[in-house]
Design a protein around this motif. Structure first.
Motif, short mmCIF file in Angstrom:
data_model
loop_
_atom_site.label_atom_id
_atom_site.label_comp_id
_atom_site.label_asym_id
_atom_site.label_seq_id
_atom_site.Cartn_x
_atom_site.Cartn_y
_atom_site.Cartn_z
N VAL A 83 49.23 -36.83 -26.75
CA VAL A 83 48.16 -37.59 -27.44
C VAL A 83 47.31 -36.59 -28.20
O VAL A 83 47.33 -35.40 -28.14
N GLY A 84 46.48 -37.19 -29.13
CA GLY A 84 45.63 -36.29 -30.02
C GLY A 84 46.36 -35.25 -30.92
O GLY A 84 45.75 -34.21 -31.01
N ASP A 127 42.68 -38.66 -26.24
CA ASP A 127 42.70 -38.33 -27.75
C ASP A 127 42.07 -37.24 -28.15
O ASP A 127 41.35 -36.42 -27.42
N GLY A 128 42.62 -36.80 -29.34
CA GLY A 128 41.78 -35.66 -29.88
C GLY A 128 41.74 -35.63 -31.32
O GLY A 128 42.37 -36.40 -32.13
N ALA A 186 38.91 -32.94 -27.49
CA ALA A 186 39.65 -34.00 -26.75
C ALA A 186 38.98 -34.73 -25.86
O ALA A 186 37.76 -34.17 -25.16
N GLY A 187 38.95 -35.99 -26.20
CA GLY A 187 38.08 -36.73 -25.09
C GLY A 187 38.78 -37.03 -23.56
O GLY A 187 39.98 -36.80 -23.77
N LEU A 230 33.95 -33.83 -22.84
CA LEU A 230 34.72 -33.67 -23.80
C LEU A 230 35.27 -32.18 -23.67
O LEU A 230 34.53 -31.40 -23.25
N ALA A 231 36.56 -31.91 -23.98
CA ALA A 231 37.15 -30.40 -24.08
C ALA A 231 36.96 -29.93 -25.56
O ALA A 231 37.34 -30.69 -26.43
#
Length: 391
Positions: A153-154, A197-198, A209-210, A217-218
């Motif tokens: 993702v992301g 996601d990102g 990133a969530g 978040l990251a």
């Protein structure tokens, strides 16, 4: 110079004689609307707010996303069935199409426009393709440090022919150097539980990133060598029971406005406002009508428009970023799935899946400007995205 001018005039006369004058246009005000149930794209133009053409045969578009070539002539469509399709916007036709995976949810195009990357659920991984021919260049199975294969993702493009992506099950962020796209190099970073996601900031410095598995978040500083990941906004839901999540927030539809990041909070009826200049600490929250999906900033940053998951997916709210207050609540239609600003933000287009139409709003008066028929529309993507990172 005279020879070149004469040749240009001769070519133009030939085109006019052939009746092709109507096709001579730029691509700066073009875009596409995804008709998800029909496997079809509408090609639209934002100046006159009209449909120009349709393109059939794009497969399963139930979760489709689009990126554009750097000259904004070609759209690359990533379909749920793993299809990757290159569409000529001026010719309104498919030029190339490959089935590159079993389940794909998006992709990106490199800074120089030469490499298209697809992120895949099944089999989990990232595949690189030549942007001109869609010939395969590299295959990166998403096998995390724990040995498990993960959904990707992301995926976002970064400066320096790099990409960033997140691995859901293994909780990792990958930074992919595609300088040699046949032998890409991967840097693995810990992200946290279940990144869903990102996004990359408009200046290309930060990747966020969530996290679905925890509040927070990251964050990766991409200017740091080597890049490192750290946690921000940890525990933003502390002390409150999480609300049901009917649809994942989409960070790619995020907002950067007034120097702040406006982020949809998972399991909350709020947008979180984070201050990058203050260590990405929380600066404010804005209470909303429901669970936000997209929080998108008008290009000048004065407004953030938010749509919602079921059961509030008939609602759009507009936040004034100067006051951090909701200033208008609209109920335009059933099933508002996606929103897109025109390049300079004088209008916003939104898709009404359940009412089979697209609506266009004046962002100053908040009045409806136009309605276009569409068959179960979802994503709306304008070619201005070609000039921005992470889009």
């Amino acid at each position: 110079m005279r020879g070149l001018a004469a040749a240009a005039c001769t070519a133009l006369v030939a085109m006019l004689a052939a009746g092709c004058a109507a096709t001579v246009r730029g691509t700066g005000d073009l875009g596409v609307v995804v008709e998800r149930a029909a496997g079809r794209l509408q090609i639209v133009e934002t100046t006159g707010m009209t449909r120009l053409a349709t393109v059939e045969g794009l497969g399963d578009l139930s979760h489709a996303s689009v990126v554009f070539s750097r000259d904004a002539r070609y759209a690359y469509v990533f379909g749920r069935d793993g299809g990757l399709t290159r569409v000529d916007l001026l010719g309104a036709r498919i030029t190339h199409r490959v089935l590159q995976a079993g389940n794909s949810i998006g992709g990106a195009i490199s800074q120089d426009g030469r490499v298209v990357a697809a992120q895949n659920y099944a089999p989990g991984g990232i595949r690189l393709f030549d942007a001109q021919t869609l010939a395969p260049l590299a295959d990166l199975p998403a096998i995390g440090s724990d040995g498990r294969r993960a959904k990707v993702v992301g995926l976002a493009d970064l400066p320096g022919r790099r990409f960033a992506a997140s691995l859901f099950e293994s909780g990792e962020i990958w930074i992919i150097d595609a300088s040699d796209p046949r032998q890409p190099q991967v840097t693995r970073l810990p992200a946290g539980r279940e990144p869903y996601d990102g996004l990359v900031t408009p200046d290309g410095r930060w990747y966020l990133a969530g996290l679905f598995g925890e509040d927070g978040l990251a964050l990766v500083d991409l200017w740091q060598a080597p890049p490192l990941a750290r946690r921000i906004l940890s525990g933003y839901g502390r002390g409150n029971a999480p609300l049901p999540v009917y649809k994942m927030p989409h960070l790619r539809g995020w907002a950067m406005a007034q120097g702040m990041a406006w982020l949809p909070a998972i399991g909350r009826h709020e947008v979180l406002v984070a201050d990058p200049a203050n260590g990405w600490r929380e600066a404010a929250r804005v209470a909303l009508a429901g669970q936000p999906v997209f929080a998108m900033a008008r290009p000048d940053g004065r407004q953030v428009w938010v749509n919602f998951a079921f059961p509030h997916n008939d609602t759009v709210q507009i936040i004034d970023t100067a006051t951090r207050q909701v200033v208008r609540t609209l109920r335009p239609c059933r099933g508002v799935l996606h929103m897109e600003f025109t390049p300079k933000g004088e209008a916003l287009w939104l898709s009404c899946r359940d009412d089979n139409r697209v609506e266009v709003y004046d962002t100053a008066t908040l009045e409806r400007l136009a309605t276009l028929p569409a068959d179960n529309p979802s994503g709306i993507f304008f070619t201005a995205r070609a000039q921005r990172f992470g889009m």
